[in-house]
Write a protein that holds these residues in place. Structure first.
Motif, short mmCIF file in Angstrom:
data_model
loop_
_atom_site.label_atom_id
_atom_site.label_comp_id
_atom_site.label_asym_id
_atom_site.label_seq_id
_atom_site.Cartn_x
_atom_site.Cartn_y
_atom_site.Cartn_z
N UNK A 157 2.04 11.58 2.84
CA UNK A 157 2.84 11.97 4.01
C UNK A 157 4.12 12.60 3.50
N UNK A 158 4.20 13.91 3.65
CA UNK A 158 5.34 14.61 3.06
C UNK A 158 6.28 15.08 4.15
N UNK A 159 7.54 14.98 3.89
CA UNK A 159 8.50 15.50 4.85
C UNK A 159 9.52 16.35 4.12
N UNK A 160 9.83 17.50 4.70
CA UNK A 160 10.81 18.38 4.06
C UNK A 160 12.07 18.51 4.90
N UNK A 185 0.81 -1.21 0.00
CA UNK A 185 0.00 0.00 0.00
C UNK A 185 0.85 1.26 0.00
N UNK A 186 2.15 1.12 0.24
CA UNK A 186 2.99 2.30 0.40
C UNK A 186 3.85 2.52 -0.82
N UNK A 187 3.91 3.79 -1.24
CA UNK A 187 4.81 4.17 -2.33
C UNK A 187 5.71 5.27 -1.80
N UNK A 188 7.00 5.12 -2.00
CA UNK A 188 7.95 6.15 -1.55
C UNK A 188 8.50 6.87 -2.76
N UNK A 189 8.33 8.18 -2.78
CA UNK A 189 8.92 8.93 -3.89
C UNK A 189 9.49 10.24 -3.38
N UNK A 190 10.39 10.81 -4.18
CA UNK A 190 11.02 12.05 -3.71
C UNK A 190 11.39 12.93 -4.88
N UNK A 191 11.46 14.22 -4.61
CA UNK A 191 12.08 15.13 -5.58
C UNK A 191 13.17 15.87 -4.82
N UNK A 192 13.65 16.96 -5.33
CA UNK A 192 14.83 17.56 -4.71
C UNK A 192 14.55 18.18 -3.35
N UNK A 193 13.31 18.53 -3.07
CA UNK A 193 13.07 19.29 -1.84
C UNK A 193 12.17 18.59 -0.85
N UNK A 194 11.64 17.43 -1.19
CA UNK A 194 10.80 16.76 -0.21
C UNK A 194 10.79 15.28 -0.54
N UNK A 195 10.40 14.48 0.43
CA UNK A 195 10.11 13.10 0.08
C UNK A 195 8.75 12.76 0.65
N UNK A 218 18.77 19.67 0.20
CA UNK A 218 18.26 19.16 -1.06
C UNK A 218 18.61 17.68 -1.25
N UNK A 219 17.63 16.92 -1.69
CA UNK A 219 17.77 15.47 -1.79
C UNK A 219 18.20 15.06 -3.18
N UNK A 220 19.24 14.28 -3.26
CA UNK A 220 19.61 13.74 -4.57
C UNK A 220 19.08 12.34 -4.75
N UNK A 221 18.89 11.65 -3.64
CA UNK A 221 18.46 10.26 -3.75
C UNK A 221 17.89 9.81 -2.43
N UNK A 222 16.83 9.04 -2.50
CA UNK A 222 16.27 8.49 -1.27
C UNK A 222 15.71 7.12 -1.57
N UNK A 223 16.02 6.18 -0.71
CA UNK A 223 15.51 4.83 -0.98
C UNK A 223 15.33 4.07 0.32
N UNK A 224 14.58 3.01 0.22
CA UNK A 224 14.30 2.17 1.36
C UNK A 224 15.32 1.03 1.37
N UNK A 225 16.12 0.94 2.44
CA UNK A 225 17.13 -0.11 2.46
C UNK A 225 16.54 -1.42 2.93
N UNK A 226 15.84 -1.35 4.02
CA UNK A 226 15.11 -2.53 4.47
C UNK A 226 13.92 -2.04 5.27
#
Lengths: 219, 676
Positions: free
Chosen positions: B632-635, B584-594, B639-647
């Motif tokens: 659910x947005x967090x700032x 049910x969860x999708x994680x996405x990000x751009x440069x200023x928020x995830x 600036x974010x270049x990359x964000x991912x779920x490790x585990x």
């Protein structure tokens, strides 16, 4: 120190200097001396020497008169002789150069490939699109590179060279800090590049000291 | 070439903090040791018909931005060490040309995303280039002082003739809108040529300093020819001068800066133009009537904009905006308020700093990060900790991050894309002419690398590389539009299948994503269509899986529409990932928020607060449930270049603070402030 060849003009001078008496040793030496002075033994030039000799014997007499014509003729002779020798030298040099040039051409010809192969290469197309390599003439590439280098140098000099009003990024960013009501430090206050060798040495020493400490048993 | 740096410990920030976005606790690795510095912008060229902007950088990269699609970078051409573009221009039929110091004119193929051809102009390094108003001829100004005219044919360009040769290098060119005359700016003078005869009609001498004497030569960085015969020149003494080309005399002179004025661009209507200076200021000049009632007009400097810190080497003028770019690597698009029709978020300033492509890939199993630079790759292992804490804590590291590998590529070409497999045993990267695949083996604490030789030639010039979740398959999207699937077995690569481009068009696939079970592969092309491929059956599907239709959830989203603030984000989403255990969860990000989208929660409408941090505990459960929504947005990290779920409980966020980039740029012009 350059060793100079003993030149003919020098020995008579030194001999004269060494001789204390005014009179020369013998007449023969005098004659030799005159010849060594480099004057060709032609009649016209011999006159002044005879004059000299004559002078020694009869100081009271007036010097012999030299007519204008004779002096002029003498001068012309001199010139002609000098010209002749120069021309001869030039001709000899030219010959030498021509011979050397021929020799070089011969050697180069020997080095190059036979004509047939050269013609074939010139006729073949310069580059091939399909192959995975590109054939370049190194001379062209060097010229291109040097021009590109000169162009880059021009741009760098006109933007960052002397006369431009440039400052470091640190100073630029710290300018605002200076004008704040509570003055802050510079943006990059610490210079991390300072004393890298010292820091490295200290790190190594610390590691070694710790190992030593671990080795010695605790009391 | 491989440089081993085993066991080097970074001194950069790597903090681990707890974070609770309303759906569980996460340990977040905040990584700041990616020393990414973008290249400075050298030229921009605006195309009116397609509303696209071409941007070339100092490392030879050329990027195409679509200004109507939210300024998204839709295409790019990788850089090359020997290519340093000094001029960029559009010609008729959407053709893009560039010229540089290596003396060649290059045409770019916008469909196949490669270089069509390069033609040597034989004039030495080329400093300037302009297209004729009709778009069928090209003019270049060279180092040796010659101005060369080329004819644009459907397939190539052909040399036509030389104009009169000048004494010094031709640094700027401008064509009169009627196509009859040309102005060429050089060092200390400007020449006006007649196109038909090719002879120089006027030679206008430029003062080295504004009403003074100076030893430094005056370089005319830019010229612009208006239809009424006025030539506008900008030079290194900080002057903007107006010349009359009919008589060859100076009409007006403005001193606008203490440093060089390096670029000029005129609007199509010729009622305004923009200039950029070395101090980072952009000035807007407009044609205004002298008095409110008179018809006589004059050029007046109206607005200064200070959005850059370093030299503004290039400017462009679109019908509604001023575009500028320079050594500080930002691309700034400033819409003009009087030209914009609807005053909404579109009329705000846009500053594009961070890449729109992914430069970082992650190996979840071994906690490794692969950083992509222009000519090398870096492999880092994340630090670890055994401590625990509560929300907001910074946990101490028991083991620092390690720089494991520094991998240099051979050759002058830039790396286009790279990827590391999820298991950490394979690294793949691609340049324009080669494809590299490396096998990594881990023995205790040692790492060994082996290159897989004899890779098939069609893999080169890949636009995207992706490994399947089980690291058994490799997907490569080429710039020709085809998708290659290969199998990785026993340290070798075996080509399985190639999906040919659809419907006969050659279109490069930009974005790739693979499903966790490895059966499905989604790819999107430049024309924004999404293709889904079935890897198991080697077939192509449209839209989405498996019901061959948009999922229920996305249909709801389409119907209701996104929250207005969501649509107003100005940086594109660079990465999307899914939680393997929580579909049910999708994680996405751009440069200023995830953002974590929870599909089980209701969607927010325009009235609810989009950016909704954890509500205070004092509120009752009912209120919390009412205000909670799917986004659910967090700032916190920017600036974010990359964000991912490790585990399950760990996130990795690669940040790149702007100050770190600015600290490594070339020196700017000194600014004198009173009192310092």
């Amino acid at each position: 120190m350059v060793q100079l060849r003993p030149r003919p003009s020098r020995t008579p001078a030194s001999a004269e200097a060494m001789v204390d008496e005014g009179q020369p040793a013998s007449e023969e030496e005098e004659a030799e001396h005159g010849l060594l002075l480099g004057q060709p033994s032609s009649g016209a030039a011999a006159e002044p020497l005879e004059d000299e000799e004559a002078d020694e014997e009869s100081d009271d007499e007036a010097p012999e008169e030299l007519t204008f014509a004779s002096a002029q003729a003498e001068a012309r002779e001199e010139e002609r002789r000098v010209r002749e020798s120069a021309r001869r030298d030039k001709v000899l040099l030219k010959e030498k150069r021509r011979r050397r040039e021929e020799l070089f051409v011969e050697q180069k010809k020997r080095k190059l490939l036979p004509d047939a192969v050269l013609q074939q290469l010139a006729a073949a197309p310069q580059t091939s699109q399909n192959k995975s390599y590109v054939a370049l003439r190194l001379k062209d590439q060097e010229l291109r590179d040097s021009r590109q280098q000169a162009a880059r140098a021009f741009i760098h000099e006109s933007l960052y060279g002397p006369g431009t009003n440039r400052t470091s990024v640190n100073k630029f960013l710290s300018l605002d800090n200076k004008r704040l009501p509570v003055k802050k430090a510079a943006a990059q206050f610490l210079n991390s590049a300072w004393g890298t060798q010292k820091k490295q040495n200290a790190k190594r020493y610390k590691r070694r000291w710790m190992i030593r400490k671990m080795k010695t048993p605790k009391k | 070439m491989i440089n081993w740096i085993p066991g080097t410990y970074c001194s950069e920030l790597l903090t681990v903090s707890l974070f609770r976005p309303g759906m569980g606790e996460f340990k977040v690795h905040r990584v700041r040791f990616f020393n990414y510095i973008p290249s400075g912008i050298r030229c921009v060229a605006y195309n009116n018909q397609s509303n696209r902007l071409a941007v070339s950088r100092t490392d030879g990269t050329v990027e195409i931005y679509n200004l109507s699609a939210n300024y998204f970078q839709e295409k790019f051409f990788p850089g090359h060490e020997s290519r340093s573009t000094e001029a960029l221009c559009w010609a008729e039929g959407q053709r893009l040309f560039s010229a540089g110091l290596n003396g060649e004119i290059i045409e770019y193929d916008l469909q196949a995303l490669n270089i069509k051809y390069a033609v040597d102009a034989f004039g030495g390094p080329i400093w300037s280039m302009t297209a004729s108003p009709s778009g069928s001829q090209l003019l270049v100004g060279c180092e040796d002082g010659s101005v060369k005219l080329f004819q644009i044919t459907p397939e190539k360009i052909e040399f036509e003739r030389n104009f009169d040769r000048q004494k010094s290098r031709i640094l700027s060119l401008s064509w009169h809108p009627s196509g009859t005359h040309i102005a060429a700016g050089s060092i200390d003078y400007i020449s006006v040529f007649d196109v038909k005869s090719g002879s120089a009609i006027h030679k206008m001498m430029v003062d080295r300093q504004y009403m003074g004497v100076s030893k430094r030569k005056c370089i005319v960085w830019g010229v612009a020819f208006l239809s009424d015969g006025t030539v506008i020149s900008v030079d290194s003494a900080g002057k903007v001068q107006f010349w009359d080309s009919a008589t060859g005399t100076l009409a007006k002179s403005h001193l606008i800066a203490n440093a060089d004025v390096q670029s000029i661009a005129v609007a199509e209507q010729e009622d305004s133009f923009v200039v950029g200076t070395a101090e980072g200021t952009v000035f807007h000049f407009q044609l205004v009537p002298v008095a409110s009632s008179s018809t006589e007009k004059q050029w007046v400097r109206t607005k200064p904009f200070q959005h850059h810190t370093h030299d503004v080497r290039t400017v462009a003028h679109s019908p509604t905006a001023l575009i500028s770019g320079g050594t500080d690597t930002h691309l700034v698009i400033r819409p003009l308020m009087e030209k914009v029709e609807v005053k909404n978020y579109d009329a705000a300033l846009r500053k594009i700093t961070f890449p729109h492509r992914r430069l970082i890939s992650c190996s979840k199993k071994r906690q490794l990060l692969l950083f992509q630079f222009a000519h090398h790759l870096e492999l880092w292992r994340l630090g670890s900790t055994v401590a625990t804490g509560k929300n907001g804590d910074t946990l101490p590291l028991s083991k620092n991050a390690e720089h494991l590998l520094h991998l240099k590529t051979k050759g002058p070409e830039n790396i286009i894309c790279s990827c590391i497999s999820p298991c950490g045993s394979w690294i793949a990267c691609s340049t324009a002419s080669r494809f590299f695949l490396y096998r990594l083996t881990y023995q205790h604490d040692n790492l060994s690398l082996k290159r897989v030789s004899k890779m098939p030639a069609f893999l080169r010039s890949a636009v995207q590389i992706l490994f399947s979740e089980d690291s058994a398959k490799l997907f490569v999207a080429s710039n020709q539009g085809s998708l290659h699937v290969g199998q990785l077995l026993e340290g070798r690569f075996r080509h399985l299948h190639t999906f040919q481009p659809q419907s006969g068009t050659v279109e490069a696939m930009c974005l790739l994503a693979v499903s966790p079970d490895g059966d499905w592969l989604a790819a999107s092309g430049t024309s924004a269509g999404v293709h889904v491929y079935s890897v198991k059956h080697l077939k192509v599907f449209e839209y989405s899986i498996p019901g061959k239709q948009y999922t229920e959830w996305s249909r709801t989203v389409q119907k209701q529409g996104f929250h207005h603030l969501w649509l107003q984000r100005d940086t594109p989403i660079t990465h999307i990932s899914f939680h393997p255990k929580r579909p049910m969860h999708i994680l996405l990000h751009d440069a200023y928020m995830f953002c974590i989208i929870d599909k089980s929660l209701p969607l927010p409408n325009d009235k609810t607060l989009l950016y909704n941090p954890l509500p205070p505990k004092s509120e009752s459960d009912v209120v919390r449930r009412r205000t909670a929504h799917a986004f659910k947005i967090s700032k916190i990290y920017k600036p974010l270049l990359f964000m991912d779920l490790l585990d399950e409980g760990t996130l990795v966020a690669v940040e790149r603070p702007l100050d770190d980039i600015i600290a490594q740029l070339p020196p700017p012009i000194k600014k004198k402030k009173f009192g310092t």
